[in-house]
Design a protein around this motif. Structure first.
Motif: not given
Length: 357
Positions: A6, A26, A31, A35-36, A58, A73-74
């Motif tokens: 992360v 992103l 990306a 995980v962003m 997003l 998850r992002s």
């Protein structure tokens, strides 16, 4: 390789190219690597997407919705603290500085609490940050205050050709010689070796820049090279570090670029920064190491002159995230010895500027 990692992704100065860079990253290849956990104001990121000409997909959450578990998850945690309508592109402001500081503070505390494995931030503007928080001097001082640590990290500048580490950083040039000691030089060498090994180097070769012209020329131009730097180099060599120096600073980077050294340890800020920015201003990565997690950002600034024009180059920012992921993969992983505070508590403290909730 990094799918479970992360990234605490702090959005930087909203009046520069940071919003556009964030949107490009992103929606780009990086990306998909991890995980962003994006921290900032939704409106600023949407502005960046318009500038970049990209469409974001997003999920947007509040701090409370993230709960007390690492994201899988992002997503964007919308702090709702910076309306772009109140800012002027290309102009530093207290509002912009405060928002960047809050994002960075939350990213640091998120990583420290175990929500993320590394911290990445798009470029800051120091003038704006000082307008927002007069006590702000530089990132390392801010990190130390935010994490409550007494042991400072160190800043590295990274190019494909060469790394640069330094013993002192943001202090007046008149104070550099007095700030040097054999112990401090040695500890900088040891951190450089450890950090570069974490990035995949095997026994990195380090050229140590002299402080004085001609490495002091036998004491004619100063004694620090013989009495301070050389003992540190000899101590490092005794521990089998591949260290050479002190090397006159007018040739050490030339030797590094030609392949003799993997890194150069300089004694002060501009001794390394001038050389590194001449070699590759728009490609460099800044790494802040010496903390439990890596902290990375592109080495270039906020580029106020091109803010909002849709021409920001994300390459250095992408390299920064990739380096951070590589370093984090070799770290010990998230802490499991203490209970994680809720993300809402962390966010509240970050916005207020006080201690974590």
């Amino acid at each position: 390789m990094f799918k479970d990692q992360v990234v605490a992704f702090a959005m930087g100065d909203p009046a520069g190219i940071s919003p556009e860079l964030a949107a490009r990253l992103l929606t780009g290849e990086v990306a998909d690597q991890a995980v962003m956990l994006v921290l900032g104001d939704r409106r600023v990121l949407e502005l960046g997407a318009r500038h970049a000409g990209v469409e974001l997909d997003l999920p947007v959450l509040s701090a409370g919705e993230l709960g007390d578990a690492r994201p899988t998850r992002s997503c964007l945690v919308d702090l709702g603290h910076c309306d772009p309508a109140d800012l002027q592109p290309g102009v530093a402001s207290a509002a912009g500085g405060r928002s960047a500081l809050a994002n960075f503070r939350l990213a640091l505390r998120a990583a420290d609490a175990g929500y993320a494995d590394l911290v990445f931030f798009t470029p800051f503007n120091k003038h704006a940050m000082r307008l927002g928080e007069p006590a702000y001097v530089d990132e390392i001082g801010f990190i130390n205050r935010t994490l409550g640590t007494t042991r400072s990290g160190s800043e590295f500048n990274v190019l494909d050709e060469v790394w640069n580490a330094r013993v002192t950083s943001h202090i007046p040039l008149s104070q550099v010689a007095g700030a040097l000691s054999a112990e401090r030089v040695f500890e900088s060498l040891r951190l450089t070796v450890r950090t570069m090994e974490g990035a995949g180097f095997s026994r990195p070769r380090i050229g140590v820049a002299a402080l004085n012209p001609h490495a002091g020329d036998g004491g004619l131009f100063g004694t620090e090279d013989d009495q301070v730097i050389l003992p540190a180099v000899e101590r490092a060599r005794a521990l089998q570090m591949a260290v050479t120096g002190p090397v006159p600073s007018d040739t050490v980077f030339m030797r590094a670029v030609k392949g003799e050294f993997d890194a150069v340890l300089t004694m002060y800020h501009d001794q390394g920064q001038i050389a590194m920015k001449l070699i590759g201003f728009d490609r460099g990565v800044t790494l802040i190491a010496g903390y439990p997690f890596p902290i990375v950002t592109p080495a270039h600034g906020t580029a106020y002159d091109i803010a909002g024009q849709g021409i920001a180059n994300p390459n250095a920012a992408q390299k920064a995230i990739e380096l951070g992921l590589k370093l984090a993969a070799r770290a010990t992983g998230p802490r499991d010895d203490v209970a994680m505070p809720t993300f809402a508590a962390l966010a509240a403290g970050a916005l207020e500027g006080g201690p974590p909730g």
